[in-house]
Write a protein that holds these residues in place. Structure first.
Motif, short mmCIF file in Angstrom:
data_model
loop_
_atom_site.label_atom_id
_atom_site.label_comp_id
_atom_site.label_asym_id
_atom_site.label_seq_id
_atom_site.Cartn_x
_atom_site.Cartn_y
_atom_site.Cartn_z
N LEU A 1 0.84 -1.19 0.00
CA LEU A 1 0.00 0.00 0.00
C LEU A 1 0.88 1.25 0.00
O LEU A 1 1.90 1.31 0.69
CB LEU A 1 -0.89 -0.02 1.24
N ASN A 2 0.47 2.25 -0.77
CA ASN A 2 1.18 3.52 -0.84
C ASN A 2 0.20 4.68 -0.66
O ASN A 2 -1.00 4.54 -0.92
CB ASN A 2 1.89 3.67 -2.19
N MET A 3 0.73 5.84 -0.28
CA MET A 3 -0.13 7.03 -0.19
C MET A 3 -0.78 7.34 -1.53
O MET A 3 -1.87 7.91 -1.59
CB MET A 3 0.69 8.24 0.28
N GLY B 1 6.32 1.18 8.98
CA GLY B 1 6.92 0.57 7.80
C GLY B 1 5.85 0.33 6.77
O GLY B 1 4.76 0.93 6.81
N LYS B 2 6.12 -0.56 5.85
CA LYS B 2 5.17 -0.81 4.76
C LYS B 2 4.01 -1.69 5.21
O LYS B 2 4.16 -2.59 6.02
CB LYS B 2 5.89 -1.51 3.60
N ILE B 3 2.82 -1.40 4.64
CA ILE B 3 1.64 -2.25 4.79
C ILE B 3 1.55 -3.09 3.53
O ILE B 3 1.52 -2.55 2.41
CB ILE B 3 0.37 -1.39 4.97
N GLY C 1 6.80 4.35 4.57
CA GLY C 1 7.54 3.42 3.74
C GLY C 1 8.81 4.01 3.17
O GLY C 1 9.88 3.38 3.22
N VAL C 2 8.76 5.22 2.61
CA VAL C 2 9.96 5.85 2.06
C VAL C 2 10.95 6.17 3.18
O VAL C 2 12.16 5.96 3.04
CB VAL C 2 9.59 7.12 1.27
N SER C 3 10.45 6.66 4.30
CA SER C 3 11.32 7.04 5.41
C SER C 3 12.07 5.84 5.98
O SER C 3 13.29 5.91 6.21
CB SER C 3 10.51 7.72 6.52
N LEU D 1 12.16 2.14 -4.15
CA LEU D 1 12.77 2.73 -5.35
C LEU D 1 12.85 4.25 -5.22
O LEU D 1 13.86 4.86 -5.59
CB LEU D 1 11.96 2.34 -6.59
N THR D 2 11.81 4.87 -4.67
CA THR D 2 11.84 6.31 -4.43
C THR D 2 12.98 6.67 -3.50
O THR D 2 13.74 7.63 -3.75
CB THR D 2 10.50 6.77 -3.84
N ALA D 3 13.14 5.92 -2.41
CA ALA D 3 14.21 6.18 -1.46
C ALA D 3 15.58 5.98 -2.09
O ALA D 3 16.52 6.77 -1.87
CB ALA D 3 14.05 5.29 -0.23
N TYR D 4 15.73 4.91 -2.86
CA TYR D 4 17.01 4.61 -3.51
C TYR D 4 17.43 5.75 -4.44
O TYR D 4 18.59 6.19 -4.43
CB TYR D 4 16.89 3.30 -4.30
#
Length: 321
Positions: A42-44, A315-317, A167-169, A141-144
């Motif tokens: 899940l993402n924003m 973290g990620k859902i 998730g990104v953090s 991928l965004t964080a990378y």
């Protein structure tokens, strides 16, 4: 087939548009492949889709889910790259003005199966579970890209991550620690700050807190609520890398500080297929396992959406099939 989808846009009450039910099986155009979904995160972006942001009203109903991992018809285990380009585009995928993400034009991954261009699947590393692999295509991928493509940081320098539990953090904390940066994080609660420290943060602080010293780079996904603190936290010549503004944009850019201290503000959006391939290799080589805050069957997706909307994340859902 089973699917979790948005029946219509609803800016004021997004969860009222969320449906767990049935949708038609997808057709597979020439040059595309079908992926039987095993896990999707899940993402924003999925919340924004429910609100009708970035999608036209006539494109509803829309199956949600930007990223995921699953199995091709031939049995190959794959990870999805969710940036879909115009067929005529040549060059860096994220610069294509006609690019789209899954759920903006094409149906998403919260379903029994999803159809994507053949180039949008990459081999899943054997060391990652489907649930772990399902976090890679968007948040990680965004964080990378923020960290290794945009920031210009060198090992030994200090980075500040605004927000401790998204998730990104959490990906930035894990990737930054593994790469040899000094990682500082802000978090709204003791629990969120403790999570960041458990993932490798060297120090954590309350939002807006005065730091022991200024940092080389700030990683910003929050926006208006943290923007002033981000600029004040930078060394002269430092950089803030921005990939989101979940609290809204800040109309006060503090340009005097930007030019006087020669600060750099850099935008970053998602990442390329090649960057996703490098990310998958990197986490596999380093033995990094993404922080999954909650894993639940896709049939219970409404709870996951409610948790994200309320900010109850660690973290990620991830939803599984």
């Amino acid at each position: 087939m089973f699917a979790v989808y948005a029946k219509e846009p609803n800016a004021d009450d997004p969860l009222s548009s969320l449906v767990v039910g049935e949708r038609p099986d997808p057709e597979v155009p020439e040059g595309w492949v079908r992926v039987s979904v095993r896990a999707a995160s899940l993402n924003m972006h999925d919340i924004w889709t429910l609100r009708g942001v970035g999608i036209k009203p006539d494109q509803f109903p829309m199956i949600l889910g930007c990223d995921g991992a699953g199995v091709l018809d031939d049995g190959s285990e794959v990870v999805l790259h969710s940036v879909i380009n115009d067929p005529a585009w040549r060059g860096e995928e994220t610069l294509d003005p006609k690019r789209t993400l899954l759920t903006e034009k094409y149906q998403g991954t919260f379903a029994d199966s999803v159809v994507v261009p053949a180039r949008n699947v990459l081999p899943k590393p054997a060391g990652l579970s489907f649930a772990e692999a399902a976090t890679m295509g968007t948040a990680w991928l965004t964080a990378y890209r923020m960290l290794f493509v945009k920031s210009g940081l060198r090992p030994g320098q200090t980075m500040l991550v605004q927000g401790a539990s998204g998730g990104v953090s959490t990906a930035l904390v894990q990737l930054g620690r593994a790469a040899g940066f000094r990682v500082w994080v802000t978090g709204r609660t003791e629990e969120k700050r403790a999570l960041a420290e458990s993932l490798g943060a060297h120090a954590t602080f309350e939002p807006g807190a005065r730091l022991p010293e200024r940092v080389d780079a700030v990683f910003e996904t929050v926006g208006k609520a943290t923007w002033s603190h981000s600029l004040k936290s930078l060394k002269p010549g430092g950089i803030v890398v921005v990939s989101g503004s979940t609290s809204g944009p800040d109309p006060s850019a503090d340009l005097q500080r930007v030019f006087f201290l020669q600060l750099r503000v850099v935008g970053s959006t998602m990442g390329t297929r090649d960057e996703l391939a490098d990310l998958l290799s990197y986490v596999d080589l380093k033995g990094i396992r993404p922080q999954i805050g909650a894993e639940m069957p896709m049939t219970e997706a409404k709870q996951g959406f409610a948790d994200m909307l309320a900010g109850n994340t660690a973290g990620k859902i991830v939803f599984t099939r």
